[in-house]
Write a protein that holds these residues in place. Structure first.
Motif, short mmCIF file in Angstrom:
data_model
loop_
_atom_site.label_atom_id
_atom_site.label_comp_id
_atom_site.label_asym_id
_atom_site.label_seq_id
_atom_site.Cartn_x
_atom_site.Cartn_y
_atom_site.Cartn_z
N GLU A 156 0.86 -1.16 0.00
CA GLU A 156 0.00 0.00 0.00
C GLU A 156 0.90 1.22 0.00
OE1 GLU A 156 -4.03 0.61 2.32
OE2 GLU A 156 -2.32 1.13 3.53
N THR B 274 16.54 -5.41 -0.17
CA THR B 274 15.60 -5.21 0.93
C THR B 274 16.30 -4.77 2.20
OG1 THR B 274 14.12 -6.37 2.39
CG2 THR B 274 15.63 -7.72 1.18
N TYR C 113 17.13 -1.08 2.07
CA TYR C 113 15.89 -0.31 2.18
C TYR C 113 15.42 -0.28 3.63
CZ TYR C 113 11.12 1.20 1.34
OH TYR C 113 9.95 1.90 1.36
N TYR D 142 13.62 2.14 8.41
CA TYR D 142 12.89 1.72 9.60
C TYR D 142 13.64 1.89 10.91
CZ TYR D 142 9.67 -0.30 6.27
OH TYR D 142 8.78 -0.49 5.25
N SER E 158 3.56 -4.77 9.49
CA SER E 158 3.83 -4.29 8.15
C SER E 158 3.35 -2.85 8.06
CB SER E 158 3.11 -5.16 7.11
OG SER E 158 1.73 -5.00 7.25
N VAL E 159 3.81 -2.13 7.07
CA VAL E 159 3.46 -0.72 6.96
C VAL E 159 1.96 -0.55 6.85
CG1 VAL E 159 3.83 1.35 5.61
CG2 VAL E 159 5.68 -0.23 5.93
N LYS E 160 1.36 -1.47 6.10
CA LYS E 160 -0.09 -1.40 5.91
C LYS E 160 -0.83 -1.57 7.24
CE LYS E 160 -3.23 -3.24 2.40
NZ LYS E 160 -3.36 -4.20 1.30
N THR E 161 -0.35 -2.51 8.06
CA THR E 161 -1.00 -2.71 9.35
C THR E 161 -0.72 -1.54 10.28
OG1 THR E 161 -0.58 -5.04 9.04
CG2 THR E 161 -1.33 -4.38 11.19
N LYS F 246 -0.51 1.49 9.74
CA LYS F 246 -1.46 2.57 9.49
C LYS F 246 -2.76 2.34 10.27
CE LYS F 246 -3.29 4.77 5.36
NZ LYS F 246 -3.28 4.67 3.90
N ARG F 247 -3.24 1.11 10.24
CA ARG F 247 -4.47 0.79 10.97
C ARG F 247 -4.25 0.81 12.47
NH1 ARG F 247 -3.98 0.06 5.56
NH2 ARG F 247 -6.00 -0.19 4.60
N TYR G 172 11.64 -5.46 3.78
CA TYR G 172 11.31 -4.10 3.34
C TYR G 172 9.94 -3.67 3.79
CZ TYR G 172 8.84 -6.74 -0.25
OH TYR G 172 8.03 -7.63 -0.89
N ASN G 173 9.18 -4.56 4.38
CA ASN G 173 7.80 -4.21 4.67
C ASN G 173 7.46 -4.21 6.15
OD1 ASN G 173 5.41 -3.42 3.38
ND2 ASN G 173 4.48 -5.40 3.81
N TYR H 31 7.02 4.75 16.78
CA TYR H 31 5.72 5.09 16.19
C TYR H 31 4.63 5.22 17.24
CZ TYR H 31 8.50 3.36 12.39
OH TYR H 31 9.53 3.15 11.53
N ASN I 42 7.78 10.43 12.30
CA ASN I 42 8.24 9.05 12.07
C ASN I 42 7.19 8.25 11.32
OD1 ASN I 42 10.58 9.53 13.38
ND2 ASN I 42 9.95 8.61 15.32
N LYS J 206 6.99 9.22 7.76
CA LYS J 206 8.15 8.87 6.96
C LYS J 206 7.92 7.55 6.22
CE LYS J 206 12.99 7.75 7.22
NZ LYS J 206 14.03 7.15 8.06
N ILE J 207 7.24 6.61 6.86
CA ILE J 207 7.08 5.32 6.19
C ILE J 207 5.69 5.15 5.59
CG2 ILE J 207 8.85 4.17 7.52
CD1 ILE J 207 6.58 2.87 9.08
N THR K 152 3.59 6.52 3.26
CA THR K 152 3.73 7.59 2.27
C THR K 152 2.38 8.04 1.74
OG1 THR K 152 4.20 5.78 0.78
CG2 THR K 152 6.05 7.10 1.52
N ASP K 153 1.39 7.17 1.75
CA ASP K 153 0.08 7.60 1.25
C ASP K 153 -0.83 7.93 2.44
OD1 ASP K 153 -0.07 5.00 2.08
OD2 ASP K 153 -1.75 4.54 0.77
#
Lengths: 300, 181, 205, 390
Positions: free
Chosen positions: B129, B143, B146, B151, C95-98, C100-101, C132-133, C141, C190, C193-194, C196-197
């Motif tokens: 996302e 990876t 990155y 992080y 993960s970045v997606k989680t 956010k939630r 990376y995720n 955070y 912080n 930073k990760i 992005t959307d």
């Protein structure tokens, strides 16, 4: 007058403490069925203190504030028109001729107020739960109302006190034995009213997290929890008065309400929940027929 | 496998190999792949699609796509491989043959940047996302770099390559060997 | 347009900005010590856990809630909505997606609120340190009260972590929500930073 | 209930789904998950409902993406073993077996007889463990809170056995290349038998409380029907397919390890709805208990449990590719391994059955169901998100 007010305060305090303790005991019993130890009996009290100790709270508008207020008003209203102990001046509350109807109105008043309040919360799950709750409520009201009408016909009165008075004597003069059909219909309606399985789709945490109070937090939630104590107690006392001969002493009241509540609890732990449409079909089926039969039987 | 031999000439299958009695691999031109899969599914009994995946070969500038199909009658799995260019990563979609193919193609688009024109929802983000880097499963995406850049790695973490670590433990005087990759 | 008191909510489209709250989180001062002590006791003995299984740590929460370890003995219960919960359990890697939630859920919880980071991956990335995720340090955070290490931490370890948290609450040291409000800009920077959307309000009440 | 496309108020279905005008006031869009107790694992459903009826559903995954396949490419073969078991938390042993078997096949290692027996034992034990948790979830999704408590408590007895066997409760890392890590502890057979008896006892209670429960039947019968012609179209495997009457079980069709020495028949039913799928999985639990007993009776007393692979820090696997699959609780679970002859894998792809069950199949089956049935439907497909996004 002042004495009466003091009596009322005393009796509300009694029912709050007993209602919450009953919740704690029930949690313990349910935990034993699950094979657990379960939370301490006083846990509901700690929860209420904790909820009121939240430092921040959010509101969504005036109705959002009023939702819990209506709810607790409904609970108090239900309770205040039911005589708790038969023949006791101290615990007779505001009972008067025709209080059955007022009590029945108050039972639903709280839910309607809550529906408005949680609707303003704006959470879609609240809205879904409100729709479910109101639909289910109007379904289980039918057998309950029929059952109460049957009682009114049987005892020729609309006063809870008179109904209790008519049941005094031996155990066989209880409505449970003199009018078993009305009792069965009412007990089934009570299963719906107490929101245990299989009729807890309104608050089903797996589907619509916690239902109407999804947005309520902090002291609002504390208020709702307090109301749960009062309202549960009031409903159980009403059922005790109408069908199980009332009570003349506090221990008798405690034992009887506990036993009545256990019906809900045991059904609750052994059944999954119905969907809304299924529970409406259920209530409008056999329980309604039983209620109709009870009315017809005494009409004749 | 004799079924495969029949197909060999028609679909110009260049390389076929038996890994196990119940598993074979064949390589086919990208242009003939969808037609071959359709025949395998509808005529030859390979009705089950296990997965679609890609293997990255940056050295030769190619992606190898593997479509694993399975025949329940003969209990035989067949890996149909095809090689496409890494720069113009384009492949014919097979979402009309199997419903789940579109999910695999969506993932491949996101993770490798292989496009499947016509596949429903292939451009929608699937797993990531707000991802702004290159397709992360490509081998030239590092990876670790990155992660360290993004992080906030906690200081004090010691990471040792196990071979170097054992070497320094066992043979402290030995000069480190060249990195084998 | 915006001053120090309000948040710009730049991630939202223009027409939606006035639908969302732009207030910054506030620091809530604790009450007088003896009252606060009593309230802290009640908070420690009625921890409601937000039932959000964010990672593989969620698998050990189930034995905890059920008959074998039964943390309802300590007054804990899962709570399905963040509004009513007071403890957020981060079940491992995020993960970045989680994340956010999780941030959204955390901000919807009401002060005081507590965070427990479960598993080594919340401490320093653990097994996924080079992925990376997944994030490497949760405390960049969200304000974390207690870390429980292990992969997976055993239920006994989690219970010990709860005890530690209770002790912190009773001592009045678990002021994560106030810390979040004080260092709000650092946490936000912080997070942004990760993520992005960033298409949600800067602070979700 | 009439399908919604036949009703006047809804637009016709088009090639790309339904045209749903959210502004018309006839629809509500709901997000179920990821913070939602009814959704299995950490995934989310974008549901559009009209009244109580689901008219559109989209699955969103990726909340648990840890980039396993990328990380494995950066690890030595032996370093990946702690990683792979974390892909599927309730049933890690299938992952360990799949990866180990793929590596061994390319490296040309034959595992000893006893190791094969022990691997089968752990696979069946983890199958039973996973099913116990699932059964609790299925009952819980319909609101019967008692059965999850019983199931999870008894699952914990199995976890104790795993701990005894491997040292880990959840992640075992018991299966390693070349065999298994350790022999059975002394007295293990007796303790295993005790636990099996306990589980059998609770299962007979569950059978009474669940399968003859009128409300459960009302909820589950007819929910999420999978027809036979959907099986190949959607790539449905495992109990979901077997409930529709297709006797496909990898343990029987392509026997691996020592499954050809055990006597069992795939459990099938003839109508795949949520109730039958529950029943099929319940029967498979019984089958699993039976298989564990057969294994414990037949396991060789003596023999090597492990062949030593070459120095694993310098272990180069010959170039090649293979696909190894095993029957997990959810169906075909496979590892596709490509080696290029170096010490690092070129590519590992994990094929999990939820990849189809939780995405296209769920999106299809959820249409026209009641919103209250959605958690029950999702659990009845036994979806598990980490194997989708890995």
């Amino acid at each position: 007058m002042i004495v009466k007010a003091l009596y009322i305060v005393l009796s509300v305090a009694l029912v709050t403490v007993w209602g919450l303790t009953l919740t704690g005991i029930v949690r313990k019993i349910v935990a034993r069925v699950h094979g657990r130890i379960g939370p301490p009996v006083w846990q509901p009290f700690v929860d209420i203190i904790k909820n009121n100790a939240k430092r921040t709270g959010i509101s969504h508008g005036v109705m959002f504030y009023l939702g819990p207020v209506f709810r607790i008003a409904g609970g108090m209203g239900t309770f205040l028109f039911i005589p708790v102990l038969f023949g006791s001046d101290m615990f007779s509350n505001f009972s008067f001729a025709g209080d059955v109807f007022l009590v029945m109105y108050f039972i639903f008043f709280g839910q309607l107020g809550m529906a408005l309040g949680s609707g303003e919360g704006g959470h879609p799950y609240s809205a879904i739960a409100v729709a479910r709750g109101l639909a289910q409520m109007s379904a289980f009201e039918v057998p309950f109302a029929l059952s109460v009408i049957s009682l009114a016909v049987q005892y020729d009165t609309f006063s809870v006190s008179s109904i209790v008075a008519a049941q005094q004597g031996s155990i066989f003069s209880w409505t449970m034995f003199t009018n078993p059909l009305a009792t069965i219909a009412a007990i089934i309606a009570m299963l719906g009213m107490n929101m245990h399985s299989p009729f807890d789709v309104v608050i089903a945490p797996q589907e619509i997290p916690i239902g109407p109070p999804t947005e309520y937090q902090g002291s609002f939630l504390g208020m709702l929890h307090t109301n749960r104590g009062i309202f549960n107690g009031a409903k159980l006392i009403l059922f005790m008065n109408l069908y199980f001969g009332g009570a003349t002493t506090i221990p008798e009241m405690i034992v009887k309400t506990f036993c009545i509540y256990m019906i809900s609890v045991f059904v609750g732990v052994s059944f999954p929940r119905f969907r809304t449409d299924q529970s409406i079909r259920f209530f409008l089926g056999i329980p309604t027929l039983i209620g109709v039969a009870a009315v017809i039987l005494y009409w004749l | 496998m004799e079924q495969i031999n029949e197909l060999k000439a028609r679909y110009s299958i260049s390389d076929s190999r038996d890994q196990r009695p119940d598993l074979g691999f064949i390589t086919v031109d990208p242009g003939r792949l969808a037609a071959l899969l359709a025949e395998l599914q509808q005529v030859r009994g390979y009705t089950h699609l296990s997965f679609i995946t890609a293997v990255d070969y940056p050295e030769t500038g190619t992606f190898q796509l593997t479509y694993m199909v399975h025949n329940f009658e003969s209990a035989h799995s067949l890996g149909v491989r095809t090689v496409i260019s890494r720069d113009t990563a384009l492949m014919e979609s097979v979402h009309h043959l199997w419903k789940q193919a579109k999910t695999y193609q969506r993932e491949l688009k996101e993770m490798y940047g292989i496009d499947f024109p016509g596949s429903p929802g292939v451009d929608d983000p699937f797993i990531l996302e707000g991802w702004q880097g290159p397709p992360p499963m490509r081998r030239d995406f590092d990876t670790r770099a990155y992660s360290e850049k993004t992080y906030f790695p906690r200081p004090g973490r010691k990471t040792s390559d196990p071979r170097r670590h054992m070497q320094s433990r066992l043979y402290p005087d030995y000069t480190p060997f060249e990195e084998e990759t | 347009m915006h001053n120090k008191e309000t948040l710009p909510n730049l991630g939202l489209p223009e027409h939606e900005r006035d639908l969302f709250c732009d207030a910054r989180p506030r620091v809530s001062k604790p009450l007088a010590s003896y009252i606060e002590k009593f309230l802290n006791w009640s908070r420690a003995n009625s921890l409601w856990i937000l039932a959000y299984g964010t990672g593989c740590g969620a698998i050990e929460l189930r034995p905890l809630f059920t008959a074998r370890f039964d943390i309802s003995r300590y007054g804990m219960a899962p709570r399905p909505t963040p509004r009513q919960a007071s403890l957020l359990m981060i079940g491992g890697y995020l993960s970045v997606k989680t994340l956010k939630r999780v941030i959204r859920s955390y901000e919807q919880m009401q002060n005081p609120k507590f965070v427990i980071g479960l598993g080594s991956c919340t401490v320093n990335g653990g097994m996924y340190w080079d992925s990376y995720n997944t994030i490497n340090r949760l405390d960049h955070y969200l304000p974390v009260d207690v870390y429980i290490t292990g992969c997976m931490p055993r239920p006994e370890a989690i219970i010990a972590g709860f005890e530690q948290l209770k002790k912190r609450i009773k001592d009045g040291r678990a002021e994560g929500a106030n810390q979040y409000a004080e260092q709000f800009d650092w946490y936000k920077a912080n997070q942004k930073k990760i993520i992005t959307d960033w298409n949600m309000p800067d602070y979700n009440w | 209930m009439k399908p919604y496309s036949d009703r006047g108020k809804f637009p016709e279905r088009t090639e790309n789904g339904n045209v749903i005008d959210l502004d018309s006031g006839k629809f509500v869009k709901l997000w179920q998950g990821p913070q939602h107790p009814g959704v299995t694992g950490n995934m989310s459903l974008e549901v559009i409902i009209s009244g109580d009826e689901v008219v559109d559903l989209t699955t969103h995954v990726g909340y648990l993406h840890r980039a396993f396949e990328k990380l494995i490419e950066r690890r030595l073969y032996i370093q990946s073993f702690p990683l792979v078991c974390r892909i599927c938390v309730p049933e890690p042993d299938t992952n360990e077996y799949g990866y180990a078997a793929a590596v061994e096949e390319l490296a040309g290692i034959q595992i000893p007889e006893k190791a094969a027996w022990l691997r089968t034992l752990t696979l069946e034990m983890s199958r039973l463990t996973s099913f116990l948790m699932w059964l609790g979830g299925q009952a819980g999704a319909f609101g019967l809170g008692t059965i999850p408590q019983w199931c999870l408590a008894h699952r914990d007895y199995m976890l104790d056995l795993f701990e005894e066997l491997s040292g880990g409760r959840v992640y075992h890392m018991y299966i390693v290349p070349g065999g298994v890590r350790d022999d059975l502890p002394r007295g293990f057979a007796r303790r295993l038998e005790d636990v099996l008896q306990k589980i059998e006892q609770v299962m007979s209670d569950i059978e009474l409380a669940l399968f003859s429960n009128a409300v459960f039947k009302r909820r589950a019968v007819g929910l999420g029907i999978i027809t036979r012609d959907m099986i190949d179209e959607y790539g449905i495997v495992g109990p979901n397919a077997r409930a529709a009457g297709i006797a496909r079980d990898l343990r029987k069709d392509q026997p691996y390890l020592i499954y050809d020495k055990l006597s069992f028949e795939p459990v099938t039913a003839d109508f795949s709805d949520a109730y039958t799928r529950t029943l099929v999985r319940y029967r498979e639990m019984e089958q699993s208990i039976d298989l564990i007993r057969q294994i414990m009776a037949g396991i060789p007393e003596k023999g090597a449990i492990h062949v030593r692979p070459p120095n694993v820090l310098h272990w180069k696997i010959p170039a090649g590719e293979t696909y190894v699959k095993a029957e997990s609780t959810r169906g075909e679970y496979g590892y596709y391994l490509v080696s290029d002859g170096t010490a690092y894998p070129r590519r590992v792809h994990v094929r999990g059955p939820s990849y189809t069950h939780a995405v296209v199949l769920l999106e299809h089956l959820a249409l026209n169901t009641n919103i209250a049935d959605l958690p029950g439907l999702m659990v009845s497909l036994h979806t598990y998100p980490p194997e989708i996004e890995r």
